[in-house]
Every structure is written in C-alpha cells, then in structure tokens.
Design a protein around this motif. Structure first.
Motif, PDB file in Angstrom:
ATOM      1  N   PRO A 191      67.373  46.727  51.094  1.00  7.51           N
ATOM      2  CA  PRO A 191      67.479  46.178  49.737  1.00  7.51           C
ATOM      3  C   PRO A 191      66.217  46.464  48.909  1.00  7.51           C
ATOM      4  O   PRO A 191      65.126  46.620  49.458  1.00  7.51           O
ATOM      5  CB  PRO A 191      67.643  44.674  49.983  1.00  7.51           C
ATOM      6  N   PRO A 192      66.372  46.539  47.580  1.00  9.34           N
ATOM      7  CA  PRO A 192      65.250  46.907  46.722  1.00  9.34           C
ATOM      8  C   PRO A 192      64.090  45.907  46.731  1.00  9.34           C
ATOM      9  O   PRO A 192      62.942  46.294  46.496  1.00  9.34           O
ATOM     10  CB  PRO A 192      65.850  47.023  45.326  1.00  9.34           C
ATOM     11  N   HIS A 193      64.371  44.627  47.026  1.00  8.66           N
ATOM     12  CA  HIS A 193      63.280  43.652  46.976  1.00  8.66           C
ATOM     13  C   HIS A 193      62.229  43.893  48.074  1.00  8.66           C
ATOM     14  O   HIS A 193      61.099  43.426  47.972  1.00  8.66           O
ATOM     15  CB  HIS A 193      63.813  42.217  47.050  1.00  8.66           C
ATOM     16  N   LEU A 194      62.565  44.661  49.090  1.00  7.89           N
ATOM     17  CA  LEU A 194      61.580  44.964  50.136  1.00  7.89           C
ATOM     18  C   LEU A 194      60.443  45.837  49.612  1.00  7.89           C
ATOM     19  O   LEU A 194      59.350  45.853  50.166  1.00  7.89           O
ATOM     20  CB  LEU A 194      62.257  45.672  51.309  1.00  7.89           C
ATOM     21  N   TYR A 195      60.711  46.584  48.550  1.00  5.96           N
ATOM     22  CA  TYR A 195      59.716  47.518  48.019  1.00  5.96           C
ATOM     23  C   TYR A 195      59.011  46.964  46.788  1.00  5.96           C
ATOM     24  O   TYR A 195      58.215  47.649  46.175  1.00  5.96           O
ATOM     25  CB  TYR A 195      60.400  48.848  47.689  1.00  5.96           C
ATOM     26  N   MET A 196      59.353  45.724  46.409  1.00  6.92           N
ATOM     27  CA  MET A 196      58.716  45.074  45.271  1.00  6.92           C
ATOM     28  C   MET A 196      57.849  43.956  45.847  1.00  6.92           C
ATOM     29  O   MET A 196      58.353  42.918  46.251  1.00  6.92           O
ATOM     30  CB  MET A 196      59.790  44.515  44.331  1.00  6.92           C
ATOM     31  N   GLY A 197      56.571  44.155  45.953  1.00  7.58           N
ATOM     32  CA  GLY A 197      55.679  43.197  46.589  1.00  7.58           C
ATOM     33  C   GLY A 197      55.758  41.816  45.980  1.00  7.58           C
ATOM     34  O   GLY A 197      55.698  40.807  46.675  1.00  7.58           O
ATOM     35  N   PHE A 198      55.857  41.747  44.683  1.00  7.25           N
ATOM     36  CA  PHE A 198      56.009  40.475  43.978  1.00  7.25           C
ATOM     37  C   PHE A 198      56.856  40.743  42.754  1.00  7.25           C
ATOM     38  O   PHE A 198      57.006  41.892  42.328  1.00  7.25           O
ATOM     39  CB  PHE A 198      54.658  39.878  43.577  1.00  7.25           C
ATOM     40  N   GLN A 199      57.415  39.681  42.191  1.00 12.87           N
ATOM     41  CA  GLN A 199      58.264  39.847  41.022  1.00 12.87           C
ATOM     42  C   GLN A 199      57.394  39.882  39.778  1.00 12.87           C
ATOM     43  O   GLN A 199      56.732  38.895  39.440  1.00 12.87           O
ATOM     44  CB  GLN A 199      59.257  38.712  40.930  1.00 12.87           C
ATOM     45  N   PRO A 200      57.357  40.999  39.081  1.00 15.99           N
ATOM     46  CA  PRO A 200      56.519  41.113  37.884  1.00 15.99           C
ATOM     47  C   PRO A 200      56.984  40.163  36.786  1.00 15.99           C
ATOM     48  O   PRO A 200      58.168  39.865  36.665  1.00 15.99           O
ATOM     49  CB  PRO A 200      56.695  42.557  37.440  1.00 15.99           C
ATOM     50  N   GLU A 201      56.032  39.732  35.986  1.00 16.61           N
ATOM     51  CA  GLU A 201      56.346  38.842  34.874  1.00 16.61           C
ATOM     52  C   GLU A 201      57.113  39.611  33.808  1.00 16.61           C
ATOM     53  O   GLU A 201      56.819  40.773  33.540  1.00 16.61           O
ATOM     54  CB  GLU A 201      55.045  38.300  34.292  1.00 16.61           C
TER      55      GLU A 201
END
Length: 76
Positions: A31-41
């Motif tokens: 899933p894509p959230h594995l490659y997004m370290g944190f959720q950008p503002e």
C-alpha cells in the motif's frame, strides 16, 4: 539504479514432493502509505462522495487493488 515498484516478488520454496504444479514466483502489492513516512500538512483531499467510493480521504493514499492478473495484462 533499481526501478521502483509497489509490486514485490519472492520465490517460495518448492518441495520435490509437492503434488501440485509449483508457482515459482509469487507477487504482492504494497500500500502507498508504507512509502509516506508521515502525512504532510495540507494534503489534497477527495470530495466526500469520491472519498466514500475510493475508501480513503486522500488521493495520495488511494490504492485500487488490481490483482496480479490485471498487472500482468497491463504490462504485457
């Protein structure tokens, strides 16, 4: 440089006593959230109706599961 893909592959153990034809390479989608370290503002959001259909509020996290058969058809 290695090509990035959300699809991962592995070679499972194949027993010489397995009565079924072996599947030599197995694949799975990450899933894509594995490659997004944190959720950008201020991350772009779907409208409410679109979010309900997509299953997520954020397009960056949308992951339509296509299955390996669809992936193989698309890549030829």
């Amino acid at each position: 440089m290695q090509h990035f893909s959300r699809w991962k592959y592995y070679h499972p153990y194949i027993s010489p006593f397995d009565p079924c034809p072996p599947i030599k390479v197995k694949a799975y989608s990450t899933p894509p959230h594995l490659y997004m370290g944190f959720q950008p503002e201020g991350l772009q959001q779907y409208q409410l109706r679109e979010a309900l259909y997509a299953g997520t509020l954020w397009p960056a996290l949308y992951d339509p599961y296509e299955g390996i058969q669809h992936k193989e058809k698309r890549e030829g």
